[in-house]
Design an enzyme around this catalytic site. Structure first.
Site, PDB file in Angstrom:
ATOM      1  N   LYS A  35      42.183  51.036  38.241  1.00 44.55           N
ATOM      2  CA  LYS A  35      41.309  50.670  37.113  1.00 44.55           C
ATOM      3  C   LYS A  35      40.246  49.674  37.578  1.00 44.55           C
ATOM      4  O   LYS A  35      40.351  49.111  38.676  1.00 44.55           O
ATOM      5  CB  LYS A  35      42.165  50.054  35.993  1.00 44.55           C
ATOM      6  CG  LYS A  35      42.928  48.799  36.411  1.00 44.55           C
ATOM      7  CD  LYS A  35      44.028  48.436  35.427  1.00 44.55           C
ATOM      8  CE  LYS A  35      44.773  47.195  35.896  1.00 44.55           C
ATOM      9  NZ  LYS A  35      45.964  46.913  35.068  1.00 44.55           N
ATOM     10  N   TYR A 244      19.927  22.898  41.754  1.00 44.32           N
ATOM     11  CA  TYR A 244      19.774  22.454  40.364  1.00 44.32           C
ATOM     12  C   TYR A 244      20.527  21.155  40.119  1.00 44.32           C
ATOM     13  O   TYR A 244      21.667  20.983  40.559  1.00 44.32           O
ATOM     14  CB  TYR A 244      20.335  23.505  39.410  1.00 44.32           C
ATOM     15  CG  TYR A 244      19.478  24.722  39.236  1.00 44.32           C
ATOM     16  CD1 TYR A 244      18.186  24.622  38.703  1.00 44.32           C
ATOM     17  CD2 TYR A 244      19.954  25.979  39.580  1.00 44.32           C
ATOM     18  CE1 TYR A 244      17.406  25.756  38.523  1.00 44.32           C
ATOM     19  CE2 TYR A 244      19.184  27.122  39.398  1.00 44.32           C
ATOM     20  CZ  TYR A 244      17.907  27.001  38.871  1.00 44.32           C
ATOM     21  OH  TYR A 244      17.145  28.125  38.692  1.00 44.32           O
TER      22      TYR A 244
HETATM   23  C1  LIG Z   1      47.052  46.599  35.959  1.00 50.63           C
HETATM   24  C2  LIG Z   1      48.397  47.195  35.697  1.00 50.63           C
HETATM   25  C3  LIG Z   1      49.235  47.535  36.766  1.00 50.63           C
HETATM   26  C4  LIG Z   1      48.975  47.111  38.189  1.00 50.63           C
HETATM   27  O1  LIG Z   1      49.360  45.756  38.274  1.00 50.63           O
HETATM   28  P1  LIG Z   1      49.270  44.909  39.640  1.00 50.63           P
HETATM   29  O2  LIG Z   1      49.816  43.590  39.257  1.00 50.63           O
HETATM   30  O3  LIG Z   1      47.817  44.842  39.969  1.00 50.63           O
HETATM   31  O4  LIG Z   1      50.065  45.604  40.677  1.00 50.63           O
HETATM   32  C5  LIG Z   1      50.399  48.251  36.466  1.00 50.63           C
HETATM   33  N1  LIG Z   1      50.732  48.550  35.188  1.00 50.63           N
HETATM   34  C6  LIG Z   1      49.957  48.178  34.130  1.00 50.63           C
HETATM   35  C7  LIG Z   1      50.388  48.531  32.766  1.00 50.63           C
HETATM   36  C8  LIG Z   1      48.767  47.483  34.347  1.00 50.63           C
HETATM   37  O5  LIG Z   1      48.025  47.118  33.312  1.00 50.63           O
END
Ligand SMILES: *Cc1c(COP(=O)(O)O)cnc(C)c1O
Length: 347
Positions: A35, A244
């Site tokens: 994602k 700045y």
């Molecule tokens: C983002 C997510 C993962 C992956 O988690 P990591 O801590 O990055 O390994 C797995 N399951 C769900 C439901 C998530 O939202």
């Protein structure tokens, strides 16, 4: 070219997936969470590399993220959707053949009505109170779900990065209670859960951060390197200031390099006082405030003028930067600028 250069080591990414895969039994499938643009690195390249390494199931947060995955990987892989079946997603779920993780009774009704017979998973809330069905909702739906093709029953741990946290065992127990007697594959663990041990692995694991080299997978190989080009170098007399608000003043004659990169690229202003960039392995402290696109860096002690300075590399990893910013590696990675030029190295 003035854009920062992000180098992404796809061999390290694959090595990390293999290492996480090796932590569970051969019967446990290791998926990959890609994602948020593959945690900021680039969906297409990350997905392709992982598929070549043997990943057959990918997770994304929202349906829009799945289009690119389907485009580069074709129909051979399964794409699961954490957000489930939202209004307006039906065509994408159908056309791209996505598997939504159904989160509520509303989503379940929407799904079976709009796409009867289309596969789905169910996300259960075992205590995090974020996504998924509560035990009472699930009790009501279970008999209906039993008659459908449920591809996965999943839940998510709230405290898996703290191995001794009592919440881990509590959620494990609730997950067993909610899924017992149901004949579908089960998944509870992301990166942190994989490290908790085999009890937490069930049929499928869903690592994200560990693939990209972040904590809590301490054994991970670093995947990301970020070099920022030096645009200009100048000498300062004592009493002159940088940036700045005049927040830094030279106490002695100083040489300051202005590099390309700033808070618009995800380099948060809060990093400024305690962060250095590196000329090879020599630390060069940030001076003054971080601007939107530029950072002043002290190179007074260098013997040569550098062409680039390294913000993320062997001497300062993603989690070191996260510590400096009071955040987590996830946030550093997913904030990596679309403006950087991305180079994907694979041996
Ligand atoms: C983002 C997510 C993962 C992956 O988690 P990591 O801590 O990055 O390994 C797995 N399951 C769900 C439901 C998530 O939202």
């Amino acid at each position: 070219m003035a854009t920062g250069q992000l180098t992404i080591d796809l061999d390290a990414l694959i090595a990390n997936w293999r290492a996480l895969n090796a932590l569970s039994d051969d019967r446990v499938e290791t998926a990959a969470v890609i994602k948020a643009n593959g945690y900021g690195l680039g969906t297409a390249q990350v997905a392709r590399a992982l598929a070549r390494a043997g990943v057959r199931r990918f997770f994304v947060a929202v349906a829009e993220e799945a289009a690119q995955v389907r485009e580069v990987l074709g129909s051979a892989v399964e794409i699961n959707l954490f957000s489930g079946h939202m209004r307006g997603d039906t065509d994408m779920i159908h056309d791209l053949d996505l598997v939504p993780m159904i989160n509520s009774i509303d989503q379940m009704l929407r799904h079976v009505e709009a796409l009867p017979g289309h596969r789905f998973g169910v996300q259960l809330d075992t205590g995090m109170n974020r996504l998924g069905m509560e035990p009472s909702e699930w009790d009501a739906l279970r008999p209906i779900a039993m008659e459908q093709e449920v591809t996965l029953l999943m839940s998510h741990l709230a405290c898996a990065d703290e191995p001794d946290h009592p919440m881990n065992r509590e959620q494990l127990q609730v997950f067993h209670d909610m899924t017992g007697g149901f004949d579908a594959p089960r998944s509870l663990s992301a990166t942190g859960g994989i490290l908790l041990g085999p009890e937490y692995h069930f049929d499928l694991t869903r690592p994200g951060i560990g693939l990209y080299g972040g904590r809590p997978f301490e054994a991970a190989q670093p995947v990301v390197r970020l070099d920022l080009p030096v645009i200009q170098i100048r000498d300062l007399d004592p009493g002159e200031t940088v940036g700045y608000g005049n927040t830094w003043e030279a106490e002695e004659p100083s040489r300051i390099a202005t590099v390309s990169g700033g808070y618009a690229d995800g380099i948060q202003r809060i990093l400024a006082p305690r962060t250095s960039l590196y000329a090879d392995d020599v630390p060069c402290p940030v001076r003054g405030r971080i601007s939107m696109d530029l950072i002043g860096v002290d190179i007074s002690h260098l013997r040569h003028d550098p062409e680039v300075l390294t913000l993320i590399g062997p001497d300062q990893g993603v989690d070191d930067l996260a510590d400096n910013a009071g955040t987590i590696g996830y946030e550093i990675l997913t904030a990596l600028s679309p403006r950087y030029s991305r180079r994907f190295s694979q041996g």
